[in-house]
Design an enzyme around this catalytic site. Sequence first.
Site, PDB file in Angstrom:
ATOM      1  N   SER A 162       0.814  -1.212   0.000  1.00  0.00           N
ATOM      2  CA  SER A 162       0.000   0.000   0.000  1.00  0.00           C
ATOM      3  C   SER A 162       0.847   1.260   0.000  1.00  0.00           C
ATOM      4  O   SER A 162       1.868   1.348   0.667  1.00  0.00           O
ATOM      5  CB  SER A 162      -0.899  -0.013   1.238  1.00  0.00           C
ATOM      6  OG  SER A 162      -1.311   1.290   1.549  1.00  0.00           O
ATOM      7  N   LYS A 163       0.389   2.202  -0.746  1.00  0.00           N
ATOM      8  CA  LYS A 163       1.091   3.470  -0.858  1.00  0.00           C
ATOM      9  C   LYS A 163       1.197   4.190   0.490  1.00  0.00           C
ATOM     10  O   LYS A 163       2.154   4.891   0.758  1.00  0.00           O
ATOM     11  CB  LYS A 163       0.314   4.333  -1.850  1.00  0.00           C
ATOM     12  CG  LYS A 163       0.796   5.753  -1.983  1.00  0.00           C
ATOM     13  CD  LYS A 163      -0.270   6.576  -2.652  1.00  0.00           C
ATOM     14  CE  LYS A 163      -0.041   8.060  -2.413  1.00  0.00           C
ATOM     15  NZ  LYS A 163      -1.241   8.846  -2.598  1.00  0.00           N
TER      16      LYS A 163
END
Length: 519
Positions: A253-254
């Site tokens: 996930s960013k």
Amino acid sequence: MTVRTRFAPSPTGYLHIGGVRTALFNWLFSRRHGGQFLLRVDDTDQQRNVEAALAPILHGFRWLGLDWDEGPEAGGPYGPYYQSQRGELYQAAVNQLLAQGAAYRDYATAAELQSEREAAQAAGRQFTYSRRWMAETPREAERFEAQGRQGVVRLKMPRDGELALDDLIRGEVRFAWASEQDHVIQRADGSCLYHLASVVDDEAMKITHVIRAEEHLPNTPRQVFIAQSLGYAVPAYAHLPYVAEPGSKTKLSKRKLDKYLKNRDFTALVDRGGRIAARLGLETTADTFNPVIVDFYEQIGFLPDALLNYLLLLGWSFDGEREEFSRPEMVQHFSLERVNRAPASFDPQKLLAFQDRAMQRLPLAEKAARCLALLQRAGLAGEPPGEEAQRLLADVLAAAGDRVKLAGDILDYEEFFVDDQSFPYDAAAVAKRISGPAAARDLLRRYAAELAGIEPFTAAALETHLKEFVERRGVKLGDIVHALRVAVTGKAVGFGLFDALAILGRSRCERRIGRALAL
RNA sequence: GGCCCCGUCGUCUAGCGGCCUAGGACACCGGCCUUUCACGCCGGUAACACGGGUUCGAUUCCCGUCGGGGUCACCA
């Protein structure tokens, strides 16, 4: 039947690395089968600035060389390719579903739904909507509306039986219809939701294979239900395992950059990029400069082919031995059958290894072109570059060889591209190699005095001369090599000293040694 | 918690019953090369989650356990 695949990004403003892999597999599959690959913008939730949020995504595709046959900018016979512009199609589908009894108008309030949910939970039962506020006739709808209720359209899911889905990667997957919810497909304001839109568009755009991340697997039954109710041919599904965090099986996930920074390999990659970014004066906030986002790689000078080759191997294998594939080879060999079922964690080190090898294979001229762009961004070369700058770059690159692993690594040799008076001296290197050793300055001075007589001023001649020089003075080569390197480059490490001297040329060497002596 | 998916070296993977004393790659550890660094070369450590079956024989097939993950929105 022509194979048609699609990648349907939601305009979020950035291209996720996992998304790229999904897109790559779609692209490869369509290319492998001589079909088409399309891009469709999933903007059903109507963000204000779709174009601005889409631009980085399209930019990423272009950089990677993943071309799309239909979609934004490319157009195509099944457009528009923005879901926000396909409302009538969705409305027609909703009407048809309603007419067939596969969907119904529902007037439950959020609170009512919530209390049903809680009751189910308290009773230890799985929640299934009672359909108490379902309106099956216009009359019932009017009655609810008279109460001031707002209606949405829900799917009327089957309550018994099961769906056996034949996934191209996972094989047969079974779902009990009873465990599916009556999902909303249209809001009270008439706008439609993703699942409906996606199924309608896939049909309208003649998508034959839906290749997407595993997180969509639980959504599939409702989509199959919609497709079947509408009389569509259900596309083939292939659910890819997702790309996981380094050293973990959790989805990448960013937003979790802080956490990944505890991983040593990930940190090494970020630091590597950070060094280059600093020289380019780039912003390095997690929003823009983040290895989870594709832009990161472009900015620091990765080769698109290397990134793609690495991503290809993340979940797919050829025979367990061969790992290097050119673009045409990827297309030639790709198959869904050889996609792994388990999630694969992102390994920055291995990515770097692919980049390293790809860079080694790159012809010097191409390498130079890529490095030049970075040099220009750092303000170390003009636009267009002068002839002298180009020659210098070619020489430095030839001498640096494998040391330039990222195009941005050329900035490690900035001292060759700046004025003799401007480049900095590394204080520790000066202390260790020039100020420290008692004889260093004297050797440097004597050496500088002989510079004028070296002919020709080439690496080979310089080497012959220096060897003769140290023999004559009764010192070891190491006694002067290091001091000399620091004197002319400011650094303790670098490529071959004689190459460095030859590239700089006689007068620049003299000036630099003079400067070092005065330190 | 319900539903679903997954489970071979640290990581990516090969393996589709005997070729496996489990192969390759990255990383790691030694060594060589060497003016530093990088490259390169040589060598090494390192895995079938566990328990039951099936079978002459299981990493491979079946079941269970455990573990990990995904998903449960009027987001996509």
